[in-house]
Design a protein around this motif. Structure first.
Motif, PDB file in Angstrom:
ATOM      1  N   LEU A 108       2.807   1.998  14.061  1.00 44.99           N
ATOM      2  CA  LEU A 108       3.133   3.415  14.077  1.00 44.99           C
ATOM      3  C   LEU A 108       3.092   3.931  12.642  1.00 44.99           C
ATOM      4  O   LEU A 108       3.989   3.670  11.846  1.00 44.99           O
ATOM      5  N   SER A 109       2.037   4.669  12.316  1.00 42.62           N
ATOM      6  CA  SER A 109       1.866   5.181  10.965  1.00 42.62           C
ATOM      7  C   SER A 109       2.871   6.291  10.666  1.00 42.62           C
ATOM      8  O   SER A 109       3.147   7.133  11.523  1.00 42.62           O
ATOM      9  N   VAL A 148       8.366  -5.346  11.680  1.00 38.36           N
ATOM     10  CA  VAL A 148       8.071  -5.351  10.249  1.00 38.36           C
ATOM     11  C   VAL A 148       7.661  -3.949   9.806  1.00 38.36           C
ATOM     12  O   VAL A 148       7.370  -3.078  10.630  1.00 38.36           O
ATOM     13  N   MET A 149       7.616  -3.770   8.485  1.00 37.84           N
ATOM     14  CA  MET A 149       7.026  -2.574   7.884  1.00 37.84           C
ATOM     15  C   MET A 149       5.741  -3.009   7.189  1.00 37.84           C
ATOM     16  O   MET A 149       5.760  -3.959   6.394  1.00 37.84           O
ATOM     17  N   VAL A 150       4.638  -2.331   7.501  1.00 35.98           N
ATOM     18  CA  VAL A 150       3.341  -2.659   6.916  1.00 35.98           C
ATOM     19  C   VAL A 150       2.895  -1.513   6.023  1.00 35.98           C
ATOM     20  O   VAL A 150       2.931  -0.349   6.433  1.00 35.98           O
ATOM     21  N   ILE A 151       2.498  -1.836   4.800  1.00 36.41           N
ATOM     22  CA  ILE A 151       2.021  -0.833   3.850  1.00 36.41           C
ATOM     23  C   ILE A 151       0.774  -1.387   3.177  1.00 36.41           C
ATOM     24  O   ILE A 151       0.733  -2.569   2.818  1.00 36.41           O
ATOM     25  N   GLY A 152      -0.240  -0.556   2.985  1.00 33.52           N
ATOM     26  CA  GLY A 152      -1.434  -1.067   2.317  1.00 33.52           C
ATOM     27  C   GLY A 152      -2.364   0.006   1.811  1.00 33.52           C
ATOM     28  O   GLY A 152      -2.288   1.175   2.201  1.00 33.52           O
ATOM     29  N   HIS A 153      -3.241  -0.408   0.910  1.00 31.45           N
ATOM     30  CA  HIS A 153      -4.296   0.467   0.421  1.00 31.45           C
ATOM     31  C   HIS A 153      -5.424   0.531   1.451  1.00 31.45           C
ATOM     32  O   HIS A 153      -5.752  -0.482   2.079  1.00 31.45           O
ATOM     33  N   VAL A 154      -6.008   1.688   1.598  1.00 32.50           N
ATOM     34  CA  VAL A 154      -7.122   1.881   2.525  1.00 32.50           C
ATOM     35  C   VAL A 154      -8.323   2.399   1.742  1.00 32.50           C
ATOM     36  O   VAL A 154      -8.252   3.463   1.125  1.00 32.50           O
ATOM     37  N   LYS A 155      -9.422   1.647   1.772  1.00 34.91           N
ATOM     38  CA  LYS A 155     -10.630   2.064   1.061  1.00 34.91           C
ATOM     39  C   LYS A 155     -11.567   2.886   1.933  1.00 34.91           C
ATOM     40  O   LYS A 155     -12.360   3.669   1.430  1.00 34.91           O
ATOM     41  N   GLY A 156     -11.497   2.702   3.248  1.00 34.43           N
ATOM     42  CA  GLY A 156     -12.430   3.374   4.142  1.00 34.43           C
ATOM     43  C   GLY A 156     -13.581   2.469   4.521  1.00 34.43           C
ATOM     44  O   GLY A 156     -14.006   1.614   3.735  1.00 34.43           O
ATOM     45  N   GLU A 157     -14.096   2.651   5.726  1.00 36.83           N
ATOM     46  CA  GLU A 157     -15.137   1.779   6.266  1.00 36.83           C
ATOM     47  C   GLU A 157     -16.548   2.315   6.058  1.00 36.83           C
ATOM     48  O   GLU A 157     -17.516   1.582   6.120  1.00 36.83           O
ATOM     49  N   ASP A 158     -16.689   3.639   5.847  1.00 35.73           N
ATOM     50  CA  ASP A 158     -18.007   4.250   5.638  1.00 35.73           C
ATOM     51  C   ASP A 158     -17.858   5.358   4.614  1.00 35.73           C
ATOM     52  O   ASP A 158     -16.764   5.586   4.070  1.00 35.73           O
ATOM     53  N   THR A 159     -18.938   6.073   4.332  1.00 30.55           N
ATOM     54  CA  THR A 159     -18.888   7.090   3.276  1.00 30.55           C
ATOM     55  C   THR A 159     -17.847   8.174   3.542  1.00 30.55           C
ATOM     56  O   THR A 159     -17.025   8.469   2.659  1.00 30.55           O
TER      57      THR A 159
END
Length: 308
Positions: free
Chosen positions: A78-79, A104-115
């Motif tokens: 759940l974001s 748990v709590m999940v946190i992370g960097h997201v780069k993106g999958e496409d342009t």
């Protein structure tokens, strides 16, 4: 279809030969021997990667990133959006989830999958509101007694004028401080690039895990080369000198554990990568669950003071 890196040209040529032969003579002894030769070449190549080649693997466009790892590792994610101060930075995503039934709590960097995704997520380079969102989520986790798992994958914090105007350095420092102050377990995983303070802000953890072909450094090899040699063309030399690889960092005591990738890198087998990371996370969370809040804080403090 796999995208081949520059150093993989011999592997690409052999794989194409295998595919052509299999199309006409699948199951023959010749096809089997050629497949074994291709597999051995792949294994041998990845067994002797240079630090710069590992950097290229860490940046591979098909490498499993935040979204795919979260989908494979966790359920009921759940974001939670926004930093309650300025806005919602899309370079850092986080929220509640379940890991094998454990909240748990999940946190992370997201780069993106496409342009379009990379533009939306700013290539994983967070602005101050991203780190303030991470602080908010860590404080929520602490309040509810939930372990925190961070997935680190960033070339660094965003260096733009707007980010500096909104207090980039202060936000990174406070995020690092929030990590160290947690009374719950914190496990950080360097899944791709771990660049500069933008990575440490989510990785001041009880356990720092690192994928075999990830990199972790105070500056990118290109940035280091530009400072020392006035040319990014010396990036390979810089990567060698900086000791950015998981093997070097484990020997130096900067990380706690290497999560080994499938043959040929995580981008070749996402499912197996998730399985291996699941085992590592389970082990670390089980171990940390036995520690008190004071012990967790003291362990982090001692670990990072030892590096100073």
């Amino acid at each position: 279809m796999i995208q081949y890196l520059p150093f993989e040209k011999p592997i690409e040529a052999l794989d194409r030969h295998v595919a052509e032969l299999s199309a006409h003579a699948e199951g023959t002894e010749e096809a089997r021997m050629l497949r074994e030769r291709a597999d051995k070449l792949l294994a041998d190549t990845y067994a002797r990667l240079s630090p710069w080649e590992r950097t290229l693997v860490a940046r591979h466009p098909q490498r499993p990133r935040f979204e795919k790892l979260v989908a494979g590792l966790f359920s009921a994610f759940l974001s939670i959006a926004g930093d309650r101060t300025f806005g919602d930075d899309q370079a850092i995503i986080g929220g509640f989830a379940r890991f094998e039934g454990r909240k748990v709590m999940v946190i992370g960097h997201v780069k993106g999958e496409d342009t379009p995704g990379r533009l939306k997520h700013n290539f994983g380079m967070a602005r101050p509101e991203g780190y303030r969102k991470a602080i908010r989520l860590m404080e929520l986790a602490d309040r509810f007694g939930l372990p925190v798992v961070t997935l680190v994958d960033t070339p660094g914090a965003f260096p733009g004028v707007d980010a500096e105007a909104r207090g980039q350095a202060e936000a990174i420092a406070r995020s690092t401080e929030a990590c160290l102050a947690l009374g719950v377990p914190l496990v950080a995983v360097i899944i791709g690039e771990g660049g500069s303070g933008g990575a440490v802000a989510l990785a001041a953890a009880n356990r720092v895990l690192m994928f075999e072909h990830a990199v972790y450094s105070v500056i990118s090899p290109e940035g280091c080369a530009s400072i020392l040699w006035r040319s990014s063309a010396q990036a390979a030399t810089a990567a060698e000198a900086m000791r950015v690889t998981a093997g070097d960092l484990l020997k130096l005591g900067v990380i706690h554990r290497i999560v080994y990738e499938p043959r040929g890198g995580a981008h070749r087998d996402h499912g197996e990568t998730v399985k291996r990371l699941t085992l590592a996370l389970r082990s670390e969370l089980d171990t940390l669950a036995a520690l008190t809040p004071a012990e967790l804080r003291r362990e982090r403090e001692e670990f990072f003071l030892r590096l100073a």
